[in-house]
Design a protein around this motif. Structure first.
Motif, PDB file in Angstrom:
ATOM      1  N   LEU A  96      15.797   1.085  -7.487  1.00 24.06           N
ATOM      2  CA  LEU A  96      15.286  -0.288  -7.472  1.00 24.06           C
ATOM      3  C   LEU A  96      15.700  -1.082  -6.238  1.00 24.06           C
ATOM      4  CD1 LEU A  96      15.760  -1.121 -11.245  1.00 24.06           C
ATOM      5  CD2 LEU A  96      13.659  -0.437 -10.060  1.00 24.06           C
ATOM      6  N   THR A  97      16.908  -0.911  -5.775  1.00 22.94           N
ATOM      7  CA  THR A  97      17.377  -1.613  -4.574  1.00 22.94           C
ATOM      8  C   THR A  97      17.863  -0.573  -3.571  1.00 22.94           C
ATOM      9  OG1 THR A  97      19.588  -1.880  -5.489  1.00 22.94           O
ATOM     10  CG2 THR A  97      18.043  -3.675  -5.855  1.00 22.94           C
ATOM     11  N   ALA A  98      16.938   0.156  -3.026  1.00 24.03           N
ATOM     12  CA  ALA A  98      17.255   1.288  -2.162  1.00 24.03           C
ATOM     13  C   ALA A  98      17.913   0.857  -0.863  1.00 24.03           C
ATOM     14  CB  ALA A  98      15.977   2.062  -1.859  1.00 24.03           C
ATOM     15  N   PRO A  99      18.954   1.579  -0.453  1.00 28.80           N
ATOM     16  CA  PRO A  99      19.616   1.278   0.825  1.00 28.80           C
ATOM     17  C   PRO A  99      19.049   2.122   1.960  1.00 28.80           C
ATOM     18  CG  PRO A  99      20.948   2.815  -0.408  1.00 28.80           C
ATOM     19  CD  PRO A  99      19.739   2.512  -1.252  1.00 28.80           C
ATOM     20  N   PRO A 159       8.045   3.287  -0.426  1.00 24.69           N
ATOM     21  CA  PRO A 159       7.545   2.321  -1.413  1.00 24.69           C
ATOM     22  C   PRO A 159       8.156   2.543  -2.805  1.00 24.69           C
ATOM     23  CG  PRO A 159       5.728   3.240  -0.146  1.00 24.69           C
ATOM     24  CD  PRO A 159       6.954   4.013   0.228  1.00 24.69           C
ATOM     25  N   LEU A 160       8.306   1.456  -3.547  1.00 20.83           N
ATOM     26  CA  LEU A 160       8.904   1.519  -4.875  1.00 20.83           C
ATOM     27  C   LEU A 160       8.116   2.453  -5.795  1.00 20.83           C
ATOM     28  CD1 LEU A 160      10.990   0.510  -6.934  1.00 20.83           C
ATOM     29  CD2 LEU A 160       9.442  -1.396  -7.438  1.00 20.83           C
ATOM     30  N   ALA A 161       6.795   2.465  -5.676  1.00 20.19           N
ATOM     31  CA  ALA A 161       5.977   3.332  -6.530  1.00 20.19           C
ATOM     32  C   ALA A 161       6.318   4.803  -6.311  1.00 20.19           C
ATOM     33  CB  ALA A 161       4.496   3.079  -6.254  1.00 20.19           C
ATOM     34  N   VAL A 162       6.568   5.192  -5.080  1.00 21.72           N
ATOM     35  CA  VAL A 162       6.928   6.583  -4.786  1.00 21.72           C
ATOM     36  C   VAL A 162       8.301   6.904  -5.357  1.00 21.72           C
ATOM     37  CG1 VAL A 162       7.395   8.235  -2.934  1.00 21.72           C
ATOM     38  CG2 VAL A 162       5.475   6.661  -2.733  1.00 21.72           C
ATOM     39  N   ARG A 163       9.240   5.985  -5.222  1.00 24.84           N
ATOM     40  CA  ARG A 163      10.585   6.204  -5.777  1.00 24.84           C
ATOM     41  C   ARG A 163      10.532   6.334  -7.284  1.00 24.84           C
ATOM     42  NH1 ARG A 163      13.680   1.352  -3.055  1.00 24.84           N
ATOM     43  NH2 ARG A 163      11.607   0.512  -3.198  1.00 24.84           N
ATOM     44  N   LEU A 164       9.735   5.477  -7.940  1.00 25.97           N
ATOM     45  CA  LEU A 164       9.590   5.551  -9.394  1.00 25.97           C
ATOM     46  C   LEU A 164       8.886   6.840  -9.814  1.00 25.97           C
ATOM     47  CD1 LEU A 164       8.705   1.839 -10.217  1.00 25.97           C
ATOM     48  CD2 LEU A 164      10.834   3.048 -10.737  1.00 25.97           C
ATOM     49  N   GLU A 186      12.927  15.253  -5.280  1.00 28.45           N
ATOM     50  CA  GLU A 186      13.018  15.131  -3.821  1.00 28.45           C
ATOM     51  C   GLU A 186      11.687  15.451  -3.159  1.00 28.45           C
ATOM     52  OE1 GLU A 186      16.193  17.232  -1.962  1.00 28.45           O
ATOM     53  OE2 GLU A 186      17.657  16.504  -3.426  1.00 28.45           O
ATOM     54  N   ALA A 187      10.988  16.475  -3.662  1.00 27.71           N
ATOM     55  CA  ALA A 187       9.695  16.848  -3.083  1.00 27.71           C
ATOM     56  C   ALA A 187       8.693  15.700  -3.232  1.00 27.71           C
ATOM     57  CB  ALA A 187       9.169  18.117  -3.740  1.00 27.71           C
ATOM     58  N   VAL A 188       8.673  15.076  -4.398  1.00 26.39           N
ATOM     59  CA  VAL A 188       7.767  13.935  -4.608  1.00 26.39           C
ATOM     60  C   VAL A 188       8.161  12.780  -3.697  1.00 26.39           C
ATOM     61  CG1 VAL A 188       7.044  12.190  -6.286  1.00 26.39           C
ATOM     62  CG2 VAL A 188       7.170  14.587  -6.961  1.00 26.39           C
ATOM     63  N   LEU A 189       9.447  12.525  -3.582  1.00 29.48           N
ATOM     64  CA  LEU A 189       9.923  11.441  -2.739  1.00 29.48           C
ATOM     65  C   LEU A 189       9.569  11.676  -1.266  1.00 29.48           C
ATOM     66  CD1 LEU A 189      11.625   8.831  -2.914  1.00 29.48           C
ATOM     67  CD2 LEU A 189      13.610  10.226  -2.385  1.00 29.48           C
ATOM     68  N   ILE A 190       9.847  12.864  -0.768  1.00 32.54           N
ATOM     69  CA  ILE A 190       9.559  13.167   0.643  1.00 32.54           C
ATOM     70  C   ILE A 190       8.054  13.222   0.884  1.00 32.54           C
ATOM     71  CG2 ILE A 190       9.768  14.945   2.421  1.00 32.54           C
ATOM     72  CD1 ILE A 190      12.548  15.590   1.178  1.00 32.54           C
ATOM     73  N   GLY A 191       7.325  13.892  -0.029  1.00 34.28           N
ATOM     74  CA  GLY A 191       5.871  13.975   0.109  1.00 34.28           C
ATOM     75  C   GLY A 191       5.207  12.612   0.077  1.00 34.28           C
ATOM     76  N   ALA A 246       6.617   9.729   0.777  1.00 32.82           N
ATOM     77  CA  ALA A 246       6.996   8.963   1.972  1.00 32.82           C
ATOM     78  C   ALA A 246       6.190   9.398   3.173  1.00 32.82           C
ATOM     79  CB  ALA A 246       8.504   9.132   2.234  1.00 32.82           C
ATOM     80  N   LEU A 247       5.970  10.699   3.310  1.00 32.55           N
ATOM     81  CA  LEU A 247       5.167  11.186   4.447  1.00 32.55           C
ATOM     82  C   LEU A 247       3.703  10.810   4.302  1.00 32.55           C
ATOM     83  CD1 LEU A 247       6.737  14.731   4.979  1.00 32.55           C
ATOM     84  CD2 LEU A 247       7.035  12.691   6.400  1.00 32.55           C
ATOM     85  N   TRP A 248       3.181  10.866   3.080  1.00 34.44           N
ATOM     86  CA  TRP A 248       1.779  10.571   2.849  1.00 34.44           C
ATOM     87  C   TRP A 248       1.475   9.093   3.049  1.00 34.44           C
ATOM     88  CZ3 TRP A 248      -0.862   8.997  -2.054  1.00 34.44           C
ATOM     89  CH2 TRP A 248      -2.247   9.100  -1.925  1.00 34.44           C
ATOM     90  N   LEU A 249       2.376   8.237   2.581  1.00 37.77           N
ATOM     91  CA  LEU A 249       2.130   6.796   2.696  1.00 37.77           C
ATOM     92  C   LEU A 249       2.727   6.191   3.967  1.00 37.77           C
ATOM     93  CD1 LEU A 249       2.743   5.689  -0.987  1.00 37.77           C
ATOM     94  CD2 LEU A 249       0.561   5.986   0.190  1.00 37.77           C
ATOM     95  N   GLY A 250       3.639   6.911   4.600  1.00 34.92           N
ATOM     96  CA  GLY A 250       4.314   6.321   5.748  1.00 34.92           C
ATOM     97  C   GLY A 250       3.727   6.805   7.022  1.00 34.92           C
TER      98      GLY A 250
END
Length: 118
Positions: free
Chosen positions: A67-70, A77-82, A107-112, A114-118
């Motif tokens: 929720l409060t990522a450092p 994005p918060l949606a990807v983290r969730l 981790e795969a969802v998080l990295i994927g 982030a790469l897809w949306l970033g």
């Protein structure tokens, strides 16, 4: 004034400091825990309480990270983290013994994501 010991002035001082101030204090408690754990009853109410406290602390840390990522995680994005958390939780619930699989999938969802949306 006396001269400092040459070893403490050299390039090895950070490693010595790490061993003295980080490794040794924690290792003592780990070895004591191993020694005393042999006598514990696994069904003890005290041990169950310790498990519950440890689980709730871990849940709090994960919630704070999501929720409060450092740092760099704040750029995801918060949606990807969730979504990464949801995937990991679903895998843990479906197969209780595959925690590493849940971590890797999250981790795969998080990295994927982030790469897809970033």
């Amino acid at each position: 004034m006396t001269q400092p010991i040459a070893f403490l002035d050299g390039p090895w001082w950070p490693y010595l400091a790490l061993i003295l101030f980080a490794v040794l204090p924690t290792e003592i408690w780990r070895w004591l825990a191993v020694a005393f754990a042999r006598r514990l009853d696994e069904q003890s109410p005290w041990l169950e309480w310790v498990r519950l406290v440890a689980t709730s602390l871990l849940a709090g840390v994960v919630a704070k990270l999501v929720l409060t990522a450092p740092g760099a995680l704040a750029g995801v994005p918060l949606a990807v983290r969730l979504a990464a958390l949801a995937v990991a939780v679903v895998i843990v619930l479906l197969s209780r013994s595959k925690v590493m699989l849940a971590v890797l999938a999250g981790e795969a969802v998080l990295i994927g994501g982030a790469l897809w949306l970033g």
